[in-house]
Structures are given as structure tokens and as C-alpha cells.
Design a protein around this motif. Structure first.
Motif, PDB file in Angstrom:
ATOM      1  N   MET A  20       0.832  -1.209   0.000  1.00 43.63           N
ATOM      2  CA  MET A  20       0.000   0.000   0.000  1.00 43.63           C
ATOM      3  C   MET A  20       0.867   1.259   0.000  1.00 43.63           C
ATOM      4  N   LEU A  21       1.989   1.225   0.696  1.00 38.32           N
ATOM      5  CA  LEU A  21       2.899   2.374   0.705  1.00 38.32           C
ATOM      6  C   LEU A  21       3.422   2.657  -0.697  1.00 38.32           C
TER       7      LEU A  21
ATOM      8  N   ALA B   2       3.375   5.645  -5.819  1.00 34.99           N
ATOM      9  CA  ALA B   2       3.260   5.635  -7.279  1.00 34.99           C
ATOM     10  C   ALA B   2       2.112   6.523  -7.744  1.00 34.99           C
ATOM     11  N   LEU B   3       0.981   6.459  -7.063  1.00 33.01           N
ATOM     12  CA  LEU B   3      -0.153   7.296  -7.449  1.00 33.01           C
ATOM     13  C   LEU B   3       0.147   8.775  -7.227  1.00 33.01           C
ATOM     14  N   ARG B   4       0.838   9.094  -6.143  1.00 34.82           N
ATOM     15  CA  ARG B   4       1.200  10.490  -5.889  1.00 34.82           C
ATOM     16  C   ARG B   4       2.171  10.993  -6.961  1.00 34.82           C
ATOM     17  N   ALA B   5       3.138  10.162  -7.331  1.00 34.03           N
ATOM     18  CA  ALA B   5       4.088  10.559  -8.376  1.00 34.03           C
ATOM     19  C   ALA B   5       3.370  10.739  -9.711  1.00 34.03           C
ATOM     20  N   ARG B   6       2.426   9.882  -9.992  1.00 41.73           N
ATOM     21  CA  ARG B   6       1.679   9.987 -11.248  1.00 41.73           C
ATOM     22  C   ARG B   6       0.861  11.271 -11.293  1.00 41.73           C
TER      23      ARG B   6
ATOM     24  N   ALA C 167       0.157  16.864 -13.282  1.00 38.34           N
ATOM     25  CA  ALA C 167      -0.072  18.266 -12.952  1.00 38.34           C
ATOM     26  C   ALA C 167       0.990  19.150 -13.591  1.00 38.34           C
ATOM     27  N   ARG C 168       2.211  18.718 -13.570  1.00 39.88           N
ATOM     28  CA  ARG C 168       3.274  19.516 -14.181  1.00 39.88           C
ATOM     29  C   ARG C 168       3.093  19.609 -15.698  1.00 39.88           C
ATOM     30  N   ALA C 169       2.746  18.520 -16.321  1.00 36.48           N
ATOM     31  CA  ALA C 169       2.557  18.534 -17.762  1.00 36.48           C
ATOM     32  C   ALA C 169       1.370  19.410 -18.138  1.00 36.48           C
ATOM     33  N   ALA C 170       0.319  19.390 -17.353  1.00 35.34           N
ATOM     34  CA  ALA C 170      -0.856  20.213 -17.650  1.00 35.34           C
ATOM     35  C   ALA C 170      -0.579  21.680 -17.389  1.00 35.34           C
TER      36      ALA C 170
END
Length: 105
Positions: A63-64, A69-73, A78-81
Motif C-alpha cells: 500500500m505504501l 506511485a499514485l502520488r508521483a503519477r 499536474a506539471r505537464a498540464a
């Protein structure tokens, strides 16, 4: 038929009419068997608890990593947008892009 039944009654170890000499030994064997069963049950309970603890630890680590991974995704999206457009220049016959190698800006 009744005579056959009565003949085998005397050979049961705990029978009321059985040999009195074997009664203390059967009691002692019963106590020893009970002790072995209790000890074996305690060992199996500890092993089961350890297995559950290991499974919980593995699930927690999974779960960690999933959360990371979800936070990095989300951060990458967000940066690309936010940037939207990358900088590209034509150098000779090749297009050279800028902005993909910048991190954290």
C-alpha cells in the motif's frame, strides 16, 4: 452374544471392571497427551500469528508503494498540464526540444 460382549469389557483400559493396575498409567498417559496437545496448539497459534503479522507487513509495504506511485503519477500529470507547451527550436534539419529535462521548475 452377551458372552462375547462381556469378555471384551475387561480389556478396556478405563473400564469399571478392567484391570486396576493399568488405571494410574492411563491417567498419566491422558495427562501427557493433554500436555502435548496444549503445547502443539500453542506453537501452532504462535506460527499463525506470525504468518498474519508478515502478511500485514507485506500488505502495508504494498500500500505504501501504491500510494507513492499514485502520488508521483498525479504530480507528473499536474506539471505537464501546467506547462502545456514545450519549447522547440529547429537546429539545422533537426528539432531540438527544451523543457523535458527540467525538473521541479
Amino acid at each position: 452374544m452377551t458372552g462375547t460382549r462381556d469378555r471384551f469389557v475387561h480389556y478396556r483400559l478405563g473400564a469399571a471392571g478392567g484391570p486396576r493396575l493399568l488405571r494410574p498409567f492411563t491417567w498419566l498417559l491422558g495427562v501427557i497427551a493433554t500436555g502435548v496437545a496444549v503445547t502443539l496448539g500453542a506453537v501452532l497459534a504462535v506460527l499463525t500469528a506470525a504468518a498474519v503479522a508478515v502478511l500485514a507487513l507485506i500488505a502495508g509495504v504494498t500500500m505504501l508503494f501504491t500510494g507513492m506511485a499514485l502520488r508521483a503519477r498525479r504530480t507528473v500529470r499536474a506539471r505537464a498540464a501546467a506547462d502545456g507547451v514545450i519549447d522547440a527550436r529547429k537546429v539545422g534539419d533537426t528539432w531540438v526540444t527544451y523543457g523535458w529535462d527540467r525538473q521541479g521548475r
